[in-house]
Design a protein around this motif. Structure first.
Motif, PDB file in Angstrom:
ATOM      1  N   ALA A  76      45.507  20.510  42.359  1.00  0.00           N
ATOM      2  CA  ALA A  76      45.135  19.277  41.645  1.00  0.00           C
ATOM      3  C   ALA A  76      44.575  18.239  42.610  1.00  0.00           C
ATOM      4  N   LYS A  77      45.249  18.032  43.725  1.00  0.00           N
ATOM      5  CA  LYS A  77      44.807  17.014  44.688  1.00  0.00           C
ATOM      6  C   LYS A  77      43.518  17.427  45.399  1.00  0.00           C
ATOM      7  N   CYS A  78      43.320  18.727  45.607  1.00  0.00           N
ATOM      8  CA  CYS A  78      42.091  19.207  46.254  1.00  0.00           C
ATOM      9  C   CYS A  78      40.849  18.877  45.433  1.00  0.00           C
ATOM     10  N   HIS A  79      41.024  18.718  44.111  1.00  0.00           N
ATOM     11  CA  HIS A  79      39.876  18.501  43.233  1.00  0.00           C
ATOM     12  C   HIS A  79      39.748  17.058  42.740  1.00  0.00           C
ATOM     13  N   GLU A  80      40.581  16.152  43.241  1.00  0.00           N
ATOM     14  CA  GLU A  80      40.487  14.748  42.846  1.00  0.00           C
ATOM     15  C   GLU A  80      39.331  14.068  43.569  1.00  0.00           C
ATOM     16  N   GLY A  81      38.804  13.001  42.955  1.00  0.00           N
ATOM     17  CA  GLY A  81      37.751  12.201  43.580  1.00  0.00           C
ATOM     18  C   GLY A  81      36.554  13.046  43.955  1.00  0.00           C
ATOM     19  N   SER A  82      36.176  13.000  45.230  1.00  0.00           N
ATOM     20  CA  SER A  82      35.048  13.800  45.703  1.00  0.00           C
ATOM     21  C   SER A  82      35.507  15.126  46.306  1.00  0.00           C
ATOM     22  N   GLY A  83      36.809  15.410  46.195  1.00  0.00           N
ATOM     23  CA  GLY A  83      37.349  16.698  46.625  1.00  0.00           C
ATOM     24  C   GLY A  83      37.730  16.729  48.096  1.00  0.00           C
ATOM     25  N   VAL A  84      38.668  17.618  48.425  1.00  0.00           N
ATOM     26  CA  VAL A  84      39.100  17.858  49.802  1.00  0.00           C
ATOM     27  C   VAL A  84      38.695  19.282  50.148  1.00  0.00           C
ATOM     28  N   LEU A  85      38.044  19.472  51.284  1.00  0.00           N
ATOM     29  CA  LEU A  85      37.517  20.784  51.652  1.00  0.00           C
ATOM     30  C   LEU A  85      38.634  21.825  51.742  1.00  0.00           C
ATOM     31  N   HIS A  86      38.472  22.913  50.978  1.00  0.00           N
ATOM     32  CA  HIS A  86      39.462  23.985  50.950  1.00  0.00           C
ATOM     33  C   HIS A  86      38.760  25.329  50.842  1.00  0.00           C
ATOM     34  N   ARG A  87      39.500  26.386  51.159  1.00  0.00           N
ATOM     35  CA  ARG A  87      38.952  27.742  51.161  1.00  0.00           C
ATOM     36  C   ARG A  87      38.911  28.287  49.732  1.00  0.00           C
ATOM     37  N   ALA A  88      37.823  28.981  49.407  1.00  0.00           N
ATOM     38  CA  ALA A  88      37.644  29.532  48.062  1.00  0.00           C
ATOM     39  C   ALA A  88      36.845  30.829  48.164  1.00  0.00           C
ATOM     40  N   PHE A  89      36.658  31.492  47.015  1.00  0.00           N
ATOM     41  CA  PHE A  89      35.828  32.684  46.980  1.00  0.00           C
ATOM     42  C   PHE A  89      35.106  32.791  45.647  1.00  0.00           C
ATOM     43  N   SER A  90      33.976  33.499  45.669  1.00  0.00           N
ATOM     44  CA  SER A  90      33.189  33.810  44.475  1.00  0.00           C
ATOM     45  C   SER A  90      32.864  35.298  44.495  1.00  0.00           C
ATOM     46  N   LEU A  91      33.075  35.949  43.348  1.00  0.00           N
ATOM     47  CA  LEU A  91      32.862  37.382  43.228  1.00  0.00           C
ATOM     48  C   LEU A  91      31.756  37.673  42.222  1.00  0.00           C
ATOM     49  N   PHE A  92      30.887  38.615  42.571  1.00  0.00           N
ATOM     50  CA  PHE A  92      29.815  39.086  41.695  1.00  0.00           C
ATOM     51  C   PHE A  92      30.032  40.573  41.495  1.00  0.00           C
ATOM     52  N   VAL A  93      30.426  40.964  40.280  1.00  0.00           N
ATOM     53  CA  VAL A  93      30.778  42.350  39.987  1.00  0.00           C
ATOM     54  C   VAL A  93      29.718  42.954  39.075  1.00  0.00           C
ATOM     55  N   PHE A  94      29.251  44.149  39.444  1.00  0.00           N
ATOM     56  CA  PHE A  94      28.205  44.857  38.715  1.00  0.00           C
ATOM     57  C   PHE A  94      28.757  46.129  38.080  1.00  0.00           C
ATOM     58  N   ASN A  95      28.143  46.540  36.962  1.00  0.00           N
ATOM     59  CA  ASN A  95      28.504  47.814  36.335  1.00  0.00           C
ATOM     60  C   ASN A  95      27.503  48.894  36.757  1.00  0.00           C
ATOM     61  N   ARG A  96      27.679  50.110  36.237  1.00  0.00           N
ATOM     62  CA  ARG A  96      26.811  51.238  36.609  1.00  0.00           C
ATOM     63  C   ARG A  96      25.364  51.045  36.166  1.00  0.00           C
ATOM     64  N   GLU A  97      25.142  50.212  35.151  1.00  0.00           N
ATOM     65  CA  GLU A  97      23.785  49.944  34.665  1.00  0.00           C
ATOM     66  C   GLU A  97      23.074  48.890  35.500  1.00  0.00           C
ATOM     67  N   GLY A  98      23.745  48.362  36.526  1.00  0.00           N
ATOM     68  CA  GLY A  98      23.132  47.360  37.385  1.00  0.00           C
ATOM     69  C   GLY A  98      23.200  45.946  36.828  1.00  0.00           C
TER      70      GLY A  98
END
Length: 194
Positions: A36-58
């Protein structure tokens, strides 16, 4: 966009008081702070991740963020994004969250990390040092409705067209990450999109 319901789940897997990992611009750990505090105001820099998952059809799996999300609710975004928790290794975090949120397992490959800050009006901001992964799965999504309002598989070409036509419907980090994956990391994407 429309999804096919394969079996939904409804469980709370994200908590405002869970401790995230604070980092500097070189991704060195500085301490911990509640989500909650990491996302208040303009935010506090923290570690995160983003995943892009594909199927067999691409096709890549997109999700529409749940209505209850504090930031960017009902916006479309990448397959899964979240944070490692205090004391949790990134490799553990990406697989834990993909299962909790989307209900799939995938082989994931690290591509790059980057820092960004995005403001969502008075509600707060994302300020993250984000690790970006791509991968493939044969599983059918079983979305957690606490996290996901809707989902779909979409071809990269169709996604490019959607982003050009309706950029306001997508989260800011997703647009940055997809552009870089399609450009600088096109070769890595080819493994999943052929």
């Amino acid at each position: 966009m429309a999804s096919t319901d394969i079996g939904e789940r409804d469980e709370t897997v994200s908590f405002d008081d869970e401790e995230l990992i604070l980092v500097d611009e070189a991704d060195r750990e500085l301490g911990h702070l509640s989500k909650a505090k990491c996302h208040e105001g303009s935010g506090v820099l923290h570690r995160a991740f983003s995943l892009f998952v594909f199927n067999r059809e691409g096709e890549v799996l997109l999700q529409q963020r749940a209505a209850g999300k504090r930031l960017w609710s009902l916006y479309w975004s990448n397959s899964c994004c979240s944070h490692p928790r205090r004391g949790e290794a990134m490799e553990e975090a990406i697989h834990r969250r993909l299962w909790q949120e989307v209900g799939v397992e995938a082989q994931l490959t690290f591509c790059y990390k980057f820092r960004y800050q995005a403001q969502f009006g008075e509600s707060g901001a994302e300020h993250e040092l984000c690790w970006v992964y791509v991968g493939g799965t044969d599983d059918l999504p079983r979305p957690n409705r606490q996290e996901i309002a809707d989902w779909c598989w979409i071809s990269p070409a169709k996604l490019d067209a959607e982003l050009a036509a309706r950029p306001e419907a997508y989260t800011p980090w997703f647009k940055m990450e997809w552009a870089r994956l399609r450009g600088e990391f096109a070769e890595q994407l080819e493994r999943y999109t052929r």
